[in-house]
Design an enzyme around this catalytic site. Structure first.
Site, PDB file in Angstrom:
ATOM      1  N   TYR A  72       0.925  -1.257   0.194  1.00 13.93           N
ATOM      2  CA  TYR A  72      -0.019  -0.109   0.007  1.00 13.93           C
ATOM      3  C   TYR A  72       0.908   1.211  -0.009  1.00 13.93           C
ATOM      4  CZ  TYR A  72      -2.420  -3.908   2.183  1.00 13.93           C
ATOM      5  OH  TYR A  72      -3.046  -5.198   2.584  1.00 13.93           O
ATOM      6  N   HIS A  73       1.852   1.345  -0.934  1.00 14.35           N
ATOM      7  CA  HIS A  73       2.598   2.610  -0.794  1.00 14.35           C
ATOM      8  C   HIS A  73       2.880   3.054  -2.412  1.00 14.35           C
ATOM      9  CE1 HIS A  73       4.795   0.715   2.804  1.00 14.35           C
ATOM     10  NE2 HIS A  73       3.585   1.227   3.142  1.00 14.35           N
ATOM     11  N   PRO A  74       1.611   3.384  -3.140  1.00 15.76           N
ATOM     12  CA  PRO A  74       1.882   3.786  -4.206  1.00 15.76           C
ATOM     13  C   PRO A  74       2.643   5.228  -4.226  1.00 15.76           C
ATOM     14  CG  PRO A  74      -0.155   3.847  -3.791  1.00 15.76           C
ATOM     15  CD  PRO A  74       0.366   3.128  -2.677  1.00 15.76           C
TER      16      PRO A  74
END
Length: 579
Positions: free
Chosen positions: A514-516
């Site tokens: 979850y680190h775009p």
């Protein structure tokens, strides 16, 4: 997790934000789009001057969902009404055990944005990350330039500001994990956010008095009485109006009506690595050919809008425990009456932890160019790190249910003891893009991360799996009787301690953490691969900036919430210095 019966009391006791819908008769000096990690900070700083009117627009609703605030309830937020519920395109090289070879991409659709639904991890990154940004053309964004921003934000439990703590509730696994690292020859680091990020240590968290300290709680709640700040929720920005090369306001949909809100000075896009490029593209700012495909007239041809998409991939490496002495985090123990009461009245106990107890930052030996870690290993003392419905959250195909160890009856899952070790790929060589699928702003964009398209990424994650296998076999871990559950991910059985197996495991099991980032890349104004200059101004458009994770030239070493908040602080400092 185990919070339903607490919902009414917690909601009744909580201080509410001052939430007002925008007023077309008011004049706003600044419009901030997105109340996420960065946007809350920007709105706070710009509205500190009572003569400056600020409008903060949020597509989602208020952060009143009780599970947002209970740290251990984080698993209940994915695929919920506070999640955008994005999905990526089918992957050619990754996600092979998942339906359609796709990951789910949760992003916060609520006041606080993803800081209201994330795992509350707080990792600044390492100096080499930001020095590398500066080398790539982000002038004044080197470590020495941004360190003061972090120090301003981190207030160690005092209000107002962000609370960064070492958690008080821990299982015995946290100590054992750190001792296992030392046994393998790695250093113990006393402060992951201190002088050196390398080694095994405690995992800092954004928690205050037993509750999540989101960006909203840190930077909006203390200023809720400011008359010059309006927070408009359930308001979708559909595009930015650009006239004669200047951003003049935003088009929105609220309460079923389409309206235009003019701006006096500037618009700051803080809608995140998906939302910010999507809004730019909807506004006619982006690659001319991409815009033509969906019937949008190009106002500013910026070829790099939506490009340079980077994300961290992680491997959930699960082990069962035969120790059986209530030492892990489970739904059963969290749901006991005493656990609930301890949390409700003291904000202590199992419910007060986010489950991320310890962490390691290591170099695989495969990355020699920069002085940064390329692997992060996260310890979660739970078999189901994402809750008892983890199988569906990770979008696995049904045929893998038994092989992956998820064919456990739900009642048993609530008390099933084990741990998850999650090696994370910190500096992916593979990158992707975001494009519009339609000119309709309510239709999700195309998200293509191109996971594991570069073999070097596979090799580093495989090395992470090998390190986890070694951790589980240490003397420090022996008292817990750990047994790694490594599934057969191919039709033919392969020795699970070989490079061949590790590569297949990576390509089947690795999933987003979850680190775009990176889709509105910052850099020199004359660099065609950038979208914003080092002052975060969108090239070719006056009165428009971007301030969120999308501006990162490269993703940082570790969880991205901390650097995203820092970007908000830095953006506000730049803007205020020009007024």
């Amino acid at each position: 997790m185990a919070v339903t019966s607490l919902a009414f009391l917690m909601d009744w006791l909580r201080t509410k934000q001052k939430i007002n819908k925008y007023n077309l008769e008011d004049k706003y000096d600044y419009i901030v789009v997105g109340s996420g990690s960065a946007g809350c900070v920007v709105a706070n700083r710009l509205s500190a001057d009572p003569e400056t009117n600020v409008l903060l627009i949020e597509a989602g609703g208020e952060d009143t969902k009780p599970e947002i605030h209970v740290p251990l309830a984080v698993a209940a937020l994915q695929r919920s009404d506070v999640d955008w519920k994005f999905e990526i395109e089918s992957q050619r090289h990754a996600c092979k055990a998942m339906k359609g070879q796709k990951c789910n991409w949760p992003r916060g659709k609520v006041v606080g944005g993803s800081s209201s639904i994330n795992n509350m991890a707080y990792i600044r990154g390492c100096p080499a990350d930001f020095n590398r940004w500066a080398e790539m053309g982000a002038e004044n964004w080197a470590w020495e330039d941004i360190l003061p921003c972090f120090e301003i934000l981190e207030n160690n439990q005092s209000e107002p500001g962000l609370s960064v703590i070492e958690q008080s509730y821990k299982t015995p696994m946290a100590k054992a994990f750190i001792e296992a690292g030392i046994e393998l020859g790695y250093p113990k680091t006393p402060d992951i956010n201190g002088k050196s990020i390398f080694g095994f240590g405690d995992f800092p968290a954004t928690i205050r008095n037993g509750e999540r300290c989101s960006s909203a709680k840190a930077f909006l709640e203390p200023i809720k009485r400011r008359n010059n700040l309006t927070i408009s929720v359930n308001t979708l920005v559909t595009k930015i109006e650009v006239v004669d090369g200047r951003a003049t306001g935003v088009h929105v949909i609220a309460d079923g009506k389409e309206e235009f809100i003019p701006v006096g000075k500037e618009i700051i896009l803080s809608a995140g690595a998906i939302g910010s490029p999507q809004i730019l593209l909807l506004s006619g700012i982006g690659p001319v050919e991409d815009l033509k495909e969906v019937g949008i007239d190009c106002k500013v041809n910026l070829p790099s809008v939506g490009r340079n998409l980077q994300d961290h991939l992680a491997l959930p490496v699960i082990a069962t425990s035969t120790q059986g002495a209530r030492i892990m985090l489970t739904d059963k123990y969290a749901a006991t009456f005493s656990s609930k009461m301890k949390y409700l009245f003291q904000k202590k106990g199992m419910l007060s932890t986010n489950g991320l107890e310890a962490v390691a930052f290591l170099n695989s030996g495969l990355e020699k160019k920069y002085e940064w870690p390329d692997i992060q290993i996260i310890l979660v003392p739970s078999y189901f790190a994402l809750g008892i419905h983890q199988f569906s959250v990770l979008n696995y195909e049904e045929r893998y249910k038994t092989d992956l160890g998820y064919d456990i009856p739900e009642d048993e899952r609530k008390s099933f003891e084990g741990i998850t070790l999650a090696p994370v790929l910190l500096h992916p060589k593979s990158n992707g893009f975001i494009k519009l699928s339609s000119a309709d702003p309510t239709v999700p964009p195309i998200i293509q991360p191109n996971y594991l398209s570069d073999q070097r990424d596979v090799d580093i994650l495989a090395k992470g799996l090998e390190i986890c296998q070694k951790i589980a076999a240490t003397e420090a871990m022996k008292p817990f009787g750990l047994k790694l559950d490594l599934p057969d991910v191919t039709d033919t059985q392969i020795n699970k301690y070989t490079d061949e197996y590790r590569e297949q495991f990576v390509r089947h099991i690795a999933a987003t953490i979850y680190h775009p980032t990176g889709t509105c890349r910052m850099g020199a104004a004359d660099d065609s691969s950038t979208v914003v200059d080092p002052k975060l101004r969108v090239k070719g458009v006056d009165g428009l900036r971007v301030a969120d994770a999308s501006i990162m030239p490269e993703v940082t070493s570790g969880n991205t919430n901390a650097p995203s908040i820092m970007i908000g602080q830095k953006a506000a400092t730049i803007i205020l210095s020009e007024t």
